[in-house]
Design a protein around this motif. Structure first.
Motif, PDB file in Angstrom:
ATOM      1  N   SER B 503      39.015  42.237  40.168  1.00 24.80           N
ATOM      2  CA  SER B 503      39.131  41.716  38.796  1.00 24.80           C
ATOM      3  C   SER B 503      38.579  42.625  37.706  1.00 24.80           C
ATOM      4  N   ILE B 504      37.829  43.633  38.066  1.00 27.92           N
ATOM      5  CA  ILE B 504      37.187  44.446  37.033  1.00 27.92           C
ATOM      6  C   ILE B 504      38.175  45.429  36.410  1.00 27.92           C
ATOM      7  N   ALA B 505      38.252  45.409  35.070  1.00 28.36           N
ATOM      8  CA  ALA B 505      39.191  46.291  34.367  1.00 28.36           C
ATOM      9  C   ALA B 505      38.486  47.556  33.877  1.00 28.36           C
ATOM     10  N   THR B 506      37.391  47.362  33.158  1.00 31.68           N
ATOM     11  CA  THR B 506      36.656  48.534  32.661  1.00 31.68           C
ATOM     12  C   THR B 506      35.161  48.284  32.845  1.00 31.68           C
ATOM     13  N   VAL B 507      34.430  49.377  32.907  1.00 28.58           N
ATOM     14  CA  VAL B 507      32.981  49.280  33.049  1.00 28.58           C
ATOM     15  C   VAL B 507      32.337  50.252  32.069  1.00 28.58           C
ATOM     16  N   GLU B 508      31.292  49.785  31.431  1.00 26.15           N
ATOM     17  CA  GLU B 508      30.571  50.654  30.500  1.00 26.15           C
ATOM     18  C   GLU B 508      29.091  50.613  30.850  1.00 26.15           C
ATOM     19  N   PRO B 509      28.498  51.756  31.149  1.00 24.96           N
ATOM     20  CA  PRO B 509      27.090  51.748  31.534  1.00 24.96           C
ATOM     21  C   PRO B 509      26.180  51.559  30.326  1.00 24.96           C
ATOM     22  N   GLN B 510      25.039  51.003  30.566  1.00 26.02           N
ATOM     23  CA  GLN B 510      24.055  50.822  29.504  1.00 26.02           C
ATOM     24  C   GLN B 510      22.683  50.981  30.127  1.00 26.02           C
ATOM     25  N   LEU B 511      21.763  51.587  29.374  1.00 26.73           N
ATOM     26  CA  LEU B 511      20.411  51.758  29.892  1.00 26.73           C
ATOM     27  C   LEU B 511      19.442  51.038  28.959  1.00 26.73           C
ATOM     28  N   VAL B 617      21.389  57.878  33.514  1.00 27.74           N
ATOM     29  CA  VAL B 617      21.273  56.687  34.355  1.00 27.74           C
ATOM     30  C   VAL B 617      21.564  55.425  33.543  1.00 27.74           C
ATOM     31  N   ALA B 618      21.853  54.347  34.292  1.00 26.78           N
ATOM     32  CA  ALA B 618      22.108  53.052  33.644  1.00 26.78           C
ATOM     33  C   ALA B 618      21.473  51.959  34.487  1.00 26.78           C
ATOM     34  N   ASN B 619      20.980  50.901  33.845  1.00 29.94           N
ATOM     35  CA  ASN B 619      20.465  49.767  34.625  1.00 29.94           C
ATOM     36  C   ASN B 619      21.170  48.464  34.251  1.00 29.94           C
ATOM     37  N   SER B 620      22.226  48.617  33.481  1.00 29.88           N
ATOM     38  CA  SER B 620      23.021  47.444  33.144  1.00 29.88           C
ATOM     39  C   SER B 620      24.466  47.922  33.015  1.00 29.88           C
ATOM     40  N   LEU B 621      25.368  47.177  33.625  1.00 26.08           N
ATOM     41  CA  LEU B 621      26.759  47.590  33.562  1.00 26.08           C
ATOM     42  C   LEU B 621      27.579  46.486  32.917  1.00 26.08           C
ATOM     43  N   LEU B 622      28.166  46.831  31.775  1.00 29.90           N
ATOM     44  CA  LEU B 622      29.009  45.850  31.084  1.00 29.90           C
ATOM     45  C   LEU B 622      30.431  46.037  31.598  1.00 29.90           C
ATOM     46  N   ALA B 623      31.086  44.913  31.824  1.00 35.27           N
ATOM     47  CA  ALA B 623      32.428  45.033  32.380  1.00 35.27           C
ATOM     48  C   ALA B 623      33.391  44.059  31.727  1.00 35.27           C
ATOM     49  N   THR B 624      34.661  44.473  31.682  1.00 36.87           N
ATOM     50  CA  THR B 624      35.706  43.527  31.292  1.00 36.87           C
ATOM     51  C   THR B 624      36.534  43.255  32.527  1.00 36.87           C
ATOM     52  N   SER B 625      37.179  42.093  32.548  1.00 36.43           N
ATOM     53  CA  SER B 625      37.945  41.760  33.748  1.00 36.43           C
ATOM     54  C   SER B 625      39.372  41.450  33.361  1.00 36.43           C
ATOM     55  N   PHE B 626      40.238  41.414  34.385  1.00 33.53           N
ATOM     56  CA  PHE B 626      41.650  41.091  34.147  1.00 33.53           C
ATOM     57  C   PHE B 626      41.839  39.599  33.990  1.00 33.53           C
ATOM     58  N   GLY B 627      40.812  38.841  34.276  1.00 35.67           N
ATOM     59  CA  GLY B 627      40.956  37.383  34.233  1.00 35.67           C
ATOM     60  C   GLY B 627      39.996  36.796  35.232  1.00 35.67           C
ATOM     61  N   SER B 628      39.684  35.535  35.064  1.00 32.77           N
ATOM     62  CA  SER B 628      38.611  34.959  35.868  1.00 32.77           C
ATOM     63  C   SER B 628      39.079  34.459  37.237  1.00 32.77           C
ATOM     64  N   GLU B 629      40.388  34.659  37.571  1.00 32.93           N
ATOM     65  CA  GLU B 629      40.883  34.107  38.843  1.00 32.93           C
ATOM     66  C   GLU B 629      40.133  34.715  40.031  1.00 32.93           C
ATOM     67  N   GLY B 630      39.965  36.021  39.986  1.00 39.92           N
ATOM     68  CA  GLY B 630      39.378  36.675  41.158  1.00 39.92           C
ATOM     69  C   GLY B 630      37.861  36.741  41.139  1.00 39.92           C
TER      70      GLY B 630
END
Lengths: 241, 797
Positions: B503-511, B617-630
């Motif tokens: 389900s994950i579309a994109t990921v953006e790291p954050q520290l 480095v990152a200790n938090s990963l923000l993500a968008t998804s294709f939808g909540s089904e999966g």
């Protein structure tokens, strides 16, 4: 002045009118059975002691109240059966009132008090013209509290005639005034009648004033005791009280 | 027959009151709300304060807490020996990912160590159900009572707790409450309570030391001090921080900044403010209206007063008689207020119990507050009535028995502007003269409609501000569907790993790094968020709502932080991360952005990584998804990753905030709108009726001249309409100003309230005011119909 009694000159007729007030659990008859015509152009004085029903009669004639029995007819109109709205229109277009205590609006000037009447009438006078008729143009911007009793009554008369009513009803118009001022007021009423041709009905408990009327109806205990015709009405200054 | 005059005057009083029952009822209602809100708020304030203080004391809530990487027992002794410290306790606090049997979504938890036996200690627990641990190293847990309740757990259930890299099958032995978590906001952030997702659990110390790789050591020390005033506490905290520096202090917090404490404090402060504000408004309005109404009554009863005096009534008796009108209204209002307060206090406390878990929180009865409320109410009524009573007392009998002097004539100031005045009809002139010749009454009408409008605008503004704040924080600033928190910072492989999940579309790291920022005497500890170049999921915005690019070096501060540190763009601040090398550096302030929740700052992720001695480095990963089904599959994957300590959904945080704060606020808004309505309705009704009673004769005159009832009503209501329109118009400005003031007053580290008022709100407020005034006028219309205008004409002036 000659007075005819033909049907065509009757402007308003009261036919066996009675008015009973319900006070709590008792019925109080204020007017029992009154039959009376008002002739076009006449001055009808209605006299009687207090409690005789003269105010009640004036209220019926003036469209402020309805009879509980009998009829009050103005032309084709039976004032006892028409709606409130029509009764209001009747007061608005046909009747002019003059009260003992003037009933001017204290926060309006003399001129504005006349505008109160002219603003909603059908074919009113110019308010200033009405003021001229009562000789008070110079008081146009005065408030009632700045005027003498006689002046206030003249404004009240100007307000009554300004809407060119068919009938002028005067309820003790001199009751709150001294003799001299009272005579002036009566003279004014007579002069205006001559100029404008209105029918006047004047009620008073003061029998002396009756002498100026064309006819005098005497009320007692809610009925007409007598109606007399004055062959030679007196001029106001000839009357003393 | 001799009749004592007292009962006669009393009878007159009661009849006079009865004759005015409708307008009086409205005044009584206003007094009831004023008195009721005083008693209620003061009682709730005491209930909450008592329950809080009692709880904190009984269960020994610490005055400070210091988090460290790893501290031996000797460090605890060191804290204990610090001057000003009464006692200290070392504990282990570990983030954990909880896998609950009935939920697919993993829950971020916080596991806190407790001694193996239930003994009195700092930050103690109140065991609600079940038992204490059966042994020192058992995989057993006591759950936060509210958390257990929300998820339906009872003693005997089992939950899976992921600590470090090992998942433990843990037996629930009991549930408990703690003074540390009275207000349950999720440990991974958020501002609204979410008990079901706030996994506070307690486990035996030995078990946690072993599974947390902290054998014989602690990672948090809590302490109680002798003097808990803010200044003393800060001094002690500074000393402790210095002494413990060697063990890697990552956080040092005084009690007032514990999230739960801070929320509860601001709530109690808010109630304290309400204790004075609402009663002042309502009793003030009642006072003004009483003044107008009783003033008119005295004028009307002038000849009665003269007669009473001529019959030998004393001046005092007359004055008391009219004071009694106010007192009577006050007593009935106070009675209503007492009932209202008694009834609402219970309801309000029940509501507070849902948000604040205080064991001793009960609606208690405080007789002295009732006495205070009723006294204040009586004093207000006396003040409102005294002028009229004095006027009555000072009338000379002979003079009073004569009719009053005719209404004063004379022109009003507007008549001196002929170009304006000459255009007005007599109706307008009548209305304007009535307004200007009764300045006090007009003032009351104007002021109360102003107040009601201002109250409406500020009420609406509360709603709009919250909506704007939520929209801004959860929609304009953040765009991720979920964020995954990691135990330790990881390199780019972490992002790739998440990206490969279902389900994950994109990921953006954050520290996110907690740092000390300072500028001269000003300092603050806060988390700096390191954002990658081309950040799209977390986008700080400037004053105008434009995204601010993150500079390669230096900081982007939020406006609140910039104010706290007294810096502007171009200045620099001293920065020291609390993890990694903990090197202090000077960082330039490149831009300033706007936020409304918490304290934050932004920097480039690489720049921030370098500051803690890492490359990227990152200790938090923000993500968008294709939808909540999966998402169920995704959750299963995440639960298997020991590095993951939290998963937060942006939607959930928003829903929770809307659900709790929005709902509570919704109720408050309904109540405040009704209150505004009562003020406007009550004041317009009473001033209009007073005006009408002065003008009954005019009504008669107009009617006899042939004006319809409607036309007469239209002339009379002009006065109230003009004053209400003016009051409402100025009230819009006053309300806007008040909203701005409130927004300034609510400026804390935790929260800022944007002063937002949607343009349509002015329309809503105007519409409501039209409704309130129209309602009052409808009642006045009934009175106009009831006037016997024939009789009114006969009265001698």
């Amino acid at each position: 002045m000659s007075v005819t009694t033909s049907q065509s000159s009757v402007i308003l007729s009261v036919q066996s009118a009675g008015r009973v007030y319900r006070m709590g659990e008792v019925d109080v008859p204020a007017l029992r059975d009154v039959t009376l015509d008002l002739q076009r152009g006449e001055l009808l004085v209605i006299i009687g002691p207090s409690g005789s029903g003269k105010s009640t009669l004036l209220n019926l004639i003036g469209g402020m109240d309805r009879p509980t029995s009998g009829h009050v007819r103005f032309g084709e109109m039976d004032l006892g059966v028409i709606s409130d709205r029509e009764l209001t229109r009747y007061r608005r277009f046909e009747i002019g009132f003059v009260f003992q205590f003037y009933n001017l609006v204290p926060s309006l000037t003399a001129l504005e008090n006349i505008q109160v009447a002219t603003e909603m009438a059908g074919d009113p006078m110019d308010p200033l013209e009405a003021l001229e008729l009562v000789d008070l143009v110079d008081r146009a911007d005065h408030f009632p509290s700045q005027l003498s009793g006689g002046e206030q009554q003249r404004i009240s008369i100007a307000r009554a005639i300004a809407k060119r009513p068919q009938i002028l009803l005067c309820d003790e118009p001199t009751g709150a005034l001294d003799i001299e001022t009272g005579q002036q007021i009566l003279n004014l009423l007579l002069r205006l009648r001559a100029e404008l041709g209105q029918t006047i009905s004047l009620i008073t408990h003061n029998a002396s004033i009756a002498h100026i009327g064309d006819r005098v109806a005497t009320l007692k205990d809610g009925i007409v005791e007598s109606i007399e015709i004055n062959e030679r009405p007196l001029r106001p200054e000839e009357v003393q009280w | 027959m001799v009749i004592s005059a007292g009962p006669i005057l009393l009878r007159k009083l009661l009849r006079d009151l009865w004759a005015r029952k409708t307008p009086l009822a409205v005044i009584i209602a206003i007094v009831a709300i004023g008195t009721g809100s005083l008693i209620m708020n003061a009682s709730i304030y005491r209930d909450l304060k008592f329950a809080r203080d009692d709880y904190y004391r009984e269960f020994r809530l610490a005055d400070l807490s210091v988090s460290l990487k790893r501290a031996p027992e000797s460090a605890v002794r060191l804290v204990e020996q610090t001057p000003g410290v009464a006692e200290a306790r070392g504990r282990v606090v570990l983030p954990a990912l909880l896998d609950l049997p009935n939920q697919s979504e993993p829950i971020t938890g916080l596991v806190i160590s407790m001694p193996e036996t239930n003994e009195p200690i700092l930050n103690d627990l109140l065991l609600r159900e079940g038992t204490w641990f059966s042994g020192p190293e058992q995989a057993e847990a006591i759950l936060n009572h509210r958390f257990a309740e929300a998820n339906g757990f009872v003693a005997g259930d089992r939950i899976k707790v992921l600590l470090l890299d090992e998942q433990h099958d843990v037996l629930v032995v009991g549930t408990a409450m703690s003074p540390e978590y009275v207000y349950l906001i999720p440990t991974d952030g958020g501002v609204a309570p979410d008990p079901a997702r706030t996994g506070i659990i307690y486990m035996p110390i030995k078990f946690l030391q072993r599974s947390g790789d902290l054998e014989g050591a602690f990672n948090q020390i809590v302490a109680r001090t002798f003097d808990s005033s803010p200044a003393a506490l800060d001094r002690v905290l500074n000393v402790i921080e210095d002494r413990l520096d060697a063990w890697g202090v990552t956080d040092a917090t005084p009690r007032r900044n514990f999230p739960s404490v801070s929320f509860l404090d601001s709530e109690i402060q808010g109630i304290r403010a309400s204790t004075t504000i609402m009663p002042t408004i309502f009793l003030g309005v009642a006072m003004l209206i009483l003044n107008v109404v009783i003033g008119r009554m005295v004028a009307q009863q002038r000849s009665v007063i003269g007669t009473l005096k001529a019959l030998g009534k004393s001046t005092t008796a007359i004055a008391l008689h009219y004071l009694c009108f106010g007192t009577f209204a006050a007593l009935l209002g106070a009675a209503g207020g007492v009932v209202l307060a008694y009834w609402l206090q219970g309801g309000m406390i029940a509501m507070y119990r849902q948000f604040y878990k205080l064991p001793n929180l009960e609606a208690r009865f405080y007789p002295e507050l009732y006495v205070l409320g009723v006294s204040v109410c009586l004093i207000a009524a006396a003040v409102g009535t005294i002028a009229a009573a004095r006027r009555a007392a000072s009338l000379h009998p002979a003079e009073a028995m004569r009719p009053p002097p005719p209404e004063k004539g004379g022109s009003i100031i507007l008549e001196r502007i002929p170009i304006f005045w000459s255009r007005l009809s007599f109706r307008r002139r009548l209305v304007l003269r009535a307004i200007f010749r009764n300045p006090f009454r007009s003032g009351v009408n104007f002021f109360t409609t102003l107040l009601a409008t201002a109250l409406l605008i500020t009420t609406f503004s509360m709603r709009d501000s919250l909506t704007y704040l939520m929209e801004y924080q959860f929609s304009a600033l953040s765009h991720e569907d979920l964020s995954v928190s990691l135990r330790e910072p990881v390199g780019e492989s972490g992002s790739r790993e998440i990206l490969s999940m279902p389900s994950i579309a994109t990921v953006e790291p954050q520290l996110n790094v907690v740092c000390d920022l300072s500028n001269g005497p000003f300092s603050r500890r806060l988390a700096i968020s390191g954002l990658p170049r081309g950040n799209r999921l977390s986008t700080p915005l400037d004053d105008l709502g434009q995204p601010v690019p993150i500079p390669d070096e230096g900081l982007v501060l939020t406006d609140k932080v910039a104010r706290l540190l007294d810096v502007e763009v171009g200045d620099s601040v001293s920065l020291r991360p609390l993890i990694g090398e903990r090197r202090r550096v000077q960082a330039p302030v490149i831009a300033i952005v706007k936020t409304y929740i918490g304290l934050s700052a932004y920097a480039d992720i690489q720049y921030l990584s370098r500051l803690i001695g890492e490359d990227y480095v990152a200790n938090s990963l923000l993500a968008t998804s294709f939808g909540s089904e999966g998402w169920n599959l995704l959750y299963n994957e995440l639960k298997k990753r020991p590095g993951v300590i939290g998963v937060a959904r942006r939607e959930r945080a928003l829903e929770q905030m809307e659900g709790t704060m929005g709902e509570t606020q919704g109720r408050v808004i309904v109540i405040l709108v009704m209150f505004s309505g009562l003020i406007a309705f009550g004041s317009v009704l009473n001033t209009a009726l007073v005006s009408l009673s002065e003008r009954e004769r005019e009504v008669g005159t107009f009617r006899v001249l042939g004006y319809t009832k409607g036309e007469v009503a239209a002339i009379l209501r002009g006065e109230q309409i003009i004053l209400s329109v003016m009051g409402t118009s100025v009230g819009m400005f006053a309300g806007t100003g008040l909203a701005l003031l409130i927004s300034k007053a609510y400026d804390t580290d935790l929260f800022r309230f944007p002063a937002t008022i949607l343009p349509i709100r002015y329309f809503h407020a105007a519409l409501l005011m039209v409704l309130f005034v129209a309602l009052a006028q409808a009642v006045v219309r009934v009175y106009i119909h009831k006037i016997n205008w024939l009789d009114a004409l006969k009265i001698k002036e």
